[in-house]
Write an enzyme that holds these catalytic residues in place. Structure first.
Site, short mmCIF file in Angstrom:
data_model
loop_
_atom_site.label_atom_id
_atom_site.label_comp_id
_atom_site.label_asym_id
_atom_site.label_seq_id
_atom_site.Cartn_x
_atom_site.Cartn_y
_atom_site.Cartn_z
N LYS A 8 0.86 -1.18 0.00
CA LYS A 8 0.00 0.00 0.00
C LYS A 8 0.90 1.23 0.00
CE LYS A 8 0.95 1.30 4.40
NZ LYS A 8 1.69 2.55 4.73
N ASP A 133 -1.60 -1.42 10.64
CA ASP A 133 -1.89 -1.38 9.20
C ASP A 133 -2.58 -2.65 8.70
OD1 ASP A 133 -0.76 1.09 8.98
OD2 ASP A 133 1.08 0.43 8.00
#
Length: 269
Positions: A8, A133
């Site tokens: 990401k 995350d």
């Protein structure tokens, strides 16, 4: 069974407060990109973890993939021991979330392989116990995130008409150190608002709070960002707490920049 955990990037990252639990509140937009690791699980096995590709530092017993298995096994003791192999391709310590992705994909793989029938919400709750995350990679779609990064809502953001350049110079930024350099404060304009502006306007209104201290400590990262802009990037930013720098370019028009041979460079069109 093999899955391919992706990375990401952070589009905007603001540290907005210090929490009583020692963590920080933040505001960011997570955006997935198809730079991937490869994760294989074989069952039945002997519950062991092996790796290839980029060496993963630390004791294999502390790997997040193994911890993901152990976390589920606490609630599902019928899980058979498995052999886990991770081929690491996403740079480590780069702000790209590779370790978090591996853990989240491990949860999903086990859910499928052993037919645990866990819902997305349940998987997100397990992922949050592995890292801030990790929940994003259960959703794995553009998200506006707050809290520690685990409070997410979908954001309408389609960047399929652009190309991405990721450059990692091999520098490791300690996340704890990076957070200690920040004085939390709310952004001047809410990220939920500015992310909806044209990408051509992001340079002036979207930033990453970590850039100032990290660039001061590692000027080469600031130089990489500037080279991207000189090469025609519409927007460039450090991802997370670093040290990967991401440039967004017009589709199929990534600049042919001559990087140092030691850098890891990824082009996504």
């Amino acid at each position: 069974m093999i899955v391919f955990p992706n990375c990401k990037i952070n589009l905007g990252l603001y540290i907005t407060g210090k929490r009583a639990d020692g963590f920080h509140d933040l505001e960011t937009v997570f955006y997935p990109l198809p730079v991937t690791d490869a994760l294989e699980v074989i069952a039945p096995g002997t519950l062991q973890f092996t790796g290839s590709g980029i060496p993963v530092p630390g004791d294999a017993a502390d790997n997040l993939c193994l911890k993901a298995f152990q976390l589920l096994q606490q609630d599902f003791p019928q899980l058979q021991p498995v052999n886990i192999h991770l081929h690491k391709h996403i740079p480590i310590g780069a702000g790209l979330g590779g370790g978090s992705a591996d853990a989240a994909f491990m949860l999903q793989l086990l859910n499928t392989k052993f037919q645990l029938e866990l819902s997305q919400e349940q998987l997100i709750n397990y992922a949050a116990r592995l890292g801030s995350d990790c929940p994003f990679f259960i959703v794995n779609k553009p998200c506006y995130a707050t809290g520690r990064g685990e409070i997410m809502e979908p954001v309408s953001l389609d960047l399929s008409g652009y190309s991405f350049l990721l450059v990692h110079p091999g520098i490791h930024v300690n996340t704890g150190w990076a957070f200690r350099q920040i004085t939390p404060q709310a952004p001047v304009r809410a990220l939920k608002e500015t992310i909806q502006l044209p990408v051509s306007e992001w340079k002036e209104v979207i930033s990453n709070d970590f850039e100032a201290p990290v660039f001061a400590a590692h000027p080469v990262l600031a130089a990489i960002k500037e080279m991207m802009y000189e090469g025609g990037a519409i927007y460039a930013t450090m991802s997370g707490s670093g040290s990967a720098v991401v440039g967004i370019f017009p589709e199929n028009k990534i600049a042919d920049i001559r990087w140092d041979a030691s850098y890891r460079v990824f082009k996504v069109s």
